[in-house]
Design an enzyme around this catalytic site. Structure first.
Site, PDB file in Angstrom:
ATOM      1  N   HIS A  56       0.850  -1.189   0.000  1.00  0.00           N
ATOM      2  CA  HIS A  56       0.000   0.000   0.000  1.00  0.00           C
ATOM      3  C   HIS A  56       0.889   1.244   0.000  1.00  0.00           C
ATOM      4  O   HIS A  56       2.096   1.159   0.213  1.00  0.00           O
ATOM      5  CB  HIS A  56      -0.995   0.003   1.162  1.00  0.00           C
ATOM      6  CG  HIS A  56      -0.400   0.102   2.529  1.00  0.00           C
ATOM      7  ND1 HIS A  56       0.408  -0.876   3.075  1.00  0.00           N
ATOM      8  CD2 HIS A  56      -0.494   1.074   3.480  1.00  0.00           C
ATOM      9  CE1 HIS A  56       0.769  -0.511   4.292  1.00  0.00           C
ATOM     10  NE2 HIS A  56       0.244   0.670   4.559  1.00  0.00           N
ATOM     11  N   HIS A  58       1.351   3.982   1.853  1.00  0.00           N
ATOM     12  CA  HIS A  58       1.866   4.767   2.984  1.00  0.00           C
ATOM     13  C   HIS A  58       3.392   4.895   2.946  1.00  0.00           C
ATOM     14  O   HIS A  58       4.103   3.955   2.585  1.00  0.00           O
ATOM     15  CB  HIS A  58       1.421   4.149   4.317  1.00  0.00           C
ATOM     16  CG  HIS A  58      -0.022   4.429   4.631  1.00  0.00           C
ATOM     17  ND1 HIS A  58      -0.744   3.695   5.532  1.00  0.00           N
ATOM     18  CD2 HIS A  58      -0.870   5.376   4.146  1.00  0.00           C
ATOM     19  CE1 HIS A  58      -1.982   4.178   5.597  1.00  0.00           C
ATOM     20  NE2 HIS A  58      -2.078   5.185   4.756  1.00  0.00           N
ATOM     21  N   ASP A  60       5.677   4.829   5.157  1.00  0.00           N
ATOM     22  CA  ASP A  60       6.520   3.878   5.892  1.00  0.00           C
ATOM     23  C   ASP A  60       6.579   2.511   5.188  1.00  0.00           C
ATOM     24  O   ASP A  60       7.179   1.568   5.700  1.00  0.00           O
ATOM     25  CB  ASP A  60       6.052   3.723   7.357  1.00  0.00           C
ATOM     26  CG  ASP A  60       4.653   3.163   7.485  1.00  0.00           C
ATOM     27  OD1 ASP A  60       3.748   3.631   6.773  1.00  0.00           O
ATOM     28  OD2 ASP A  60       4.455   2.231   8.298  1.00  0.00           O
ATOM     29  N   HIS A  61       5.978   2.419   3.994  1.00  0.00           N
ATOM     30  CA  HIS A  61       6.057   1.200   3.179  1.00  0.00           C
ATOM     31  C   HIS A  61       6.665   1.464   1.800  1.00  0.00           C
ATOM     32  O   HIS A  61       6.950   0.511   1.063  1.00  0.00           O
ATOM     33  CB  HIS A  61       4.663   0.561   3.041  1.00  0.00           C
ATOM     34  CG  HIS A  61       4.107   0.133   4.372  1.00  0.00           C
ATOM     35  ND1 HIS A  61       4.100  -1.170   4.806  1.00  0.00           N
ATOM     36  CD2 HIS A  61       3.613   0.873   5.396  1.00  0.00           C
ATOM     37  CE1 HIS A  61       3.609  -1.213   6.034  1.00  0.00           C
ATOM     38  NE2 HIS A  61       3.302   0.021   6.418  1.00  0.00           N
ATOM     39  N   HIS A 114      -7.515  -0.520   5.300  1.00  0.00           N
ATOM     40  CA  HIS A 114      -6.471   0.352   5.860  1.00  0.00           C
ATOM     41  C   HIS A 114      -6.204   1.478   4.858  1.00  0.00           C
ATOM     42  O   HIS A 114      -6.238   2.652   5.204  1.00  0.00           O
ATOM     43  CB  HIS A 114      -5.227  -0.485   6.143  1.00  0.00           C
ATOM     44  CG  HIS A 114      -4.049   0.293   6.633  1.00  0.00           C
ATOM     45  ND1 HIS A 114      -4.019   0.903   7.858  1.00  0.00           N
ATOM     46  CD2 HIS A 114      -2.855   0.569   6.049  1.00  0.00           C
ATOM     47  CE1 HIS A 114      -2.850   1.520   8.009  1.00  0.00           C
ATOM     48  NE2 HIS A 114      -2.128   1.336   6.922  1.00  0.00           N
ATOM     49  N   ASP A 133      -0.371  -3.871   6.189  1.00  0.00           N
ATOM     50  CA  ASP A 133      -1.039  -3.348   7.380  1.00  0.00           C
ATOM     51  C   ASP A 133      -2.506  -3.757   7.438  1.00  0.00           C
ATOM     52  O   ASP A 133      -3.344  -3.012   7.960  1.00  0.00           O
ATOM     53  CB  ASP A 133      -0.930  -1.811   7.432  1.00  0.00           C
ATOM     54  CG  ASP A 133       0.491  -1.335   7.735  1.00  0.00           C
ATOM     55  OD1 ASP A 133       1.373  -2.170   7.981  1.00  0.00           O
ATOM     56  OD2 ASP A 133       0.695  -0.105   7.730  1.00  0.00           O
ATOM     57  N   HIS A 171       4.201  -4.407  10.778  1.00  0.00           N
ATOM     58  CA  HIS A 171       4.639  -3.778  12.044  1.00  0.00           C
ATOM     59  C   HIS A 171       4.723  -4.766  13.203  1.00  0.00           C
ATOM     60  O   HIS A 171       3.980  -5.747  13.254  1.00  0.00           O
ATOM     61  CB  HIS A 171       3.661  -2.665  12.457  1.00  0.00           C
ATOM     62  CG  HIS A 171       3.641  -1.506  11.513  1.00  0.00           C
ATOM     63  ND1 HIS A 171       4.437  -0.401  11.674  1.00  0.00           N
ATOM     64  CD2 HIS A 171       2.926  -1.306  10.382  1.00  0.00           C
ATOM     65  CE1 HIS A 171       4.208   0.456  10.686  1.00  0.00           C
ATOM     66  NE2 HIS A 171       3.282  -0.070   9.886  1.00  0.00           N
TER      67      HIS A 171
END
Ligand code: ZN
Ligand code: FE
Length: 255
Positions: A56, A58, A60-61, A114, A133, A171
């Site tokens: 996805h 985001h 942090d990915h 998400h 996530d 995570h």
């Protein structure tokens, strides 16, 4: 030959994961939370990056996407429904698409909620799924872009994978998830035992991931919405599954 999977912590609580087919010498990074950590992991294993599989959009990915692509020429495969938000994407995929990582098949499952276009990469011959996530050990992702019903359908899709499927998540949230899960189902002995294990692992500085579908089915409150005990506790005996899920998720948001 079996796949080799290397999981490593990065950023504050993310996981990086490299998946390597030794037979063909190809390697995929599941997401790219940060270029430096993925680069270090590749160097440590002596593997060359062939692909990034993006779950996805985001940051942090995906923060490592462009740097890793320019250094290695890797191909970035990610969700069609949010392709415009995935830096450097080469191949946009959606539900039912299948391709290969070396000699192993990769199937795409759409698991929105998400984010609106979140996908899962399932490798049936290797019994492993990379869920980003969507599902976490004893928890699930926040419902940010989708609806509660959409997220529940995504979790139900993952719950229907074979019980022995290894699940790699984005995570390390398991300790906090365990504490919350115990407020939803304190009488679940499997959960009580697992919460103790999780605490011991974290105290020893060890990862609690990957998990397995069968373990989540017996202990993860977000997948256990059919449980009479949970429904009774929440006062939702005759509600639809997604409504029970929504109540559990709302409680977690406030926890
Ligand atoms: Zn995310
Ligand atoms: Fe994340």
């Amino acid at each position: 030959m079996a796949l080799e999977i290397y999981q490593f912590p990065c950023l504050s609580d993310n996981f990086g994961v490299l998946v390597h087919d030794p037979e063909r010498g190809v390697t995929a990074s599941i997401d790219a939370p940060n270029a430096e950590s993925v680069r270090g992991a590749l160097k440590h294993k002596g593997w060359k990056l062939s692909y990034i599989f993006t779950t996805h959009h985001h940051a942090d990915h995906t923060d490592g996407n462009l740097a890793l692509k320019s250094e290695t020429g890797c191909v970035i495969i990610g969700p069609k429904a949010e392709a415009a938000k995935v830096p450097g994407i080469d191949t946009a995929v959606s539900e039912g698409d299948a391709f290969r990582l070396g000699s192993h098949q990769v199937r795409v499952l759409e698991t929105p909620g998400h984010t609106a276009g979140h996908i899962t990469f399932h490798m049936p011959t290797a019994n492993v799924a990379f869920v980003g996530d969507t599902l976490f050990a004893l928890g699930c992702g926040r419902v940010i872009e989708g609806t509660m019903e959409m997220m529940w359908n995504s979790l139900a899709k993952l719950a229907a994978l074979p019980g022995n499927t290894s699940i790699y998540c984005g995570h390390e949230y398991t300790l906090a998830n365990a504490k919350f899960a115990l407020t939803i189902e304190p009488e679940n002995e499997a959960l009580v035992a697992r919460a103790r294990e999780v605490e011991a692992l974290r105290q020893a500085g060890k990862a609690t991931l990957p998990t397995r579908i069968d373990l989540e089915l017996t202990t993860n409150p977000f997948l256990r919405v059919k449980s009479e005990a949970i429904r009774k506790r929440l006062g939702l005996e005759s509600a639809a599954d997604w409504q029970v899920f929504a109540e559990v998720r709302n409680r977690k948001n406030k926890a």
